[in-house]
Design an enzyme around this catalytic site. Sequence first.
Site, PDB file in Angstrom:
ATOM      1  N   GLU A  43      -5.392  -8.619   0.337  1.00  0.00           N
ATOM      2  CA  GLU A  43      -6.090  -8.330   1.604  1.00  0.00           C
ATOM      3  C   GLU A  43      -7.560  -8.083   1.314  1.00  0.00           C
ATOM      4  O   GLU A  43      -7.896  -7.388   0.344  1.00  0.00           O
ATOM      5  CB  GLU A  43      -5.565  -7.048   2.285  1.00  0.00           C
ATOM      6  CG  GLU A  43      -4.220  -7.181   2.927  1.00  0.00           C
ATOM      7  CD  GLU A  43      -3.773  -5.891   3.616  1.00  0.00           C
ATOM      8  OE1 GLU A  43      -4.639  -5.080   4.027  1.00  0.00           O
ATOM      9  OE2 GLU A  43      -2.549  -5.698   3.718  1.00  0.00           O
TER      10      GLU A  43
ATOM     11  N   GLU B  57       0.796  -1.224   0.000  1.00  0.00           N
ATOM     12  CA  GLU B  57       0.000   0.000   0.000  1.00  0.00           C
ATOM     13  C   GLU B  57       0.832   1.280   0.000  1.00  0.00           C
ATOM     14  O   GLU B  57       0.803   2.058   0.974  1.00  0.00           O
ATOM     15  CB  GLU B  57      -0.966  -0.013   1.204  1.00  0.00           C
ATOM     16  CG  GLU B  57      -1.919  -1.198   1.180  1.00  0.00           C
ATOM     17  CD  GLU B  57      -2.926  -1.198   2.326  1.00  0.00           C
ATOM     18  OE1 GLU B  57      -2.808  -0.344   3.223  1.00  0.00           O
ATOM     19  OE2 GLU B  57      -3.818  -2.054   2.334  1.00  0.00           O
TER      20      GLU B  57
END
Length: 470
Positions: free
Chosen positions: A356, A177
């Site tokens: 995720e 991320e």
Amino acid sequence: MADSNVSFPTAEYCVTFPRNFLWGAATAAYQIEGAWNEDGKGESIWDRFSHTEGTIANADTGDTACDHYHRFDEDIELMRELGIKAYRFSISWPRIFPDGKGLVNLAGLDFYSRLVDKLLSAGIQPFATLYHWDLPQKLQELGGWTNREVSSHFADYAAVISKHLGDRVTNWITINEPWVVANLGFKTGEHAPGIKDEKVSLQVAHHLLVAHGKATQALRADHAHSRVGIALDMRPTTPASDKPEDIQAAWKTWTREARWYMDPLFRAYYPPDIWTEYGSKVPHVKPRDMSVISQNLDFLGINYYTRTVCSEKGPVTKVEGSTYTEMGWEVTPDAFGKMLIEISKEYNLPPIFITENGAAFKDIVGPNGEIEDQERLVYLRDHLLQVRVAIEDGVDVQGYFVWSLLDNFEWALGYDKRFGIIRVDFDTLKRTVKKSGHWYSSVIKNFGFATEKSEHELIALTAAQRNDRR
Ligand code: IFM
């Protein structure tokens, strides 16, 4: 392990996944390991940040977290019992290089080597993330990600990890991320290192992408069979209305958050529209950077939780009729499937792993210690259904990692937000598989799941899936 007590709704449909679909669970070092200063580990920016007053809810820290560092055998055994086939974990850079560069801490390498061996002996494929936000504090003192040199130190760290684990680990994720690192760490300051400067955050984002590119080369140098990807957090945007201003706001938000990373990675340029708008804030880019950033990847990791509804006045925080998780995130499985299909049409993507997906909900512990987390189960089921729809539509999704294996340290929000399919009692550190964990286990064993015949799901199911009638 006690028998699963999962009861299915009266099933009309069975959603089935390809036999080789990879079923996984994910965690990150700082969120679960604890042992923050043991066996030669150096300090990370998250150690420093969480030890600073006023940064984390309830003054929580990752000092002990789930104590996974000492309990990884037990955690892997639980995964084996649940039938989990792949485990995505992250490596703590300061455990390997206490100063971020220079001398290697062999005890740190040994920990991950034992973890990988244990995973393999349990029949679980390791997916190792090199950077899930715990930069060595010593590198922060050199400017951290604002310093371009750190991308070279990252590549050196990647090379050492590849040399020691590359004989057993095939799948690598360079950075988790980058948008969150750049924005929460350097623009809003909610995350370590707590800086608030948009221009700096854009330079950091560029250095992270360069670091990703250099690490990709380093991981492949010793082990040509390495499969390398990056994990991007992706929040699709929906305009609040048909007004051109809202449509434009949605497009701009999507560009700043997703295309700002997707375009360099898959097209070797930054989105020109927003580049122009950033004006003097744009990052300094060296001549060869874009080719380093955009080399071929073996897979794209996508972390998905929610969408953003955008109006010209800013994000809409409450949508009438929607449900929200404990994070205040709207539950939007349809937007997930739609996004997977749209980005696959827009970009020439490698195979996708959902690296995720999951939800924080309040867990109610029953009289016998059982956790009936039906909301999490439904969240996972509805998002998996969308993965299946995307696959049916031709999107090459090869696996799914639930976030998270364990309840853990949710960064600035501390331990209150529980994402685990396994509950962790943070007083005793006892692990208890939740109902969602038993359900996920049954999904893995059955290559899919039964689902209620609801209108919502029927609309989502494609024609071919409808033929999967039991
Ligand atoms: O816990 C985080 C994780 O570290 C990164 N992705 C989002 C999760 C939930 O906020």
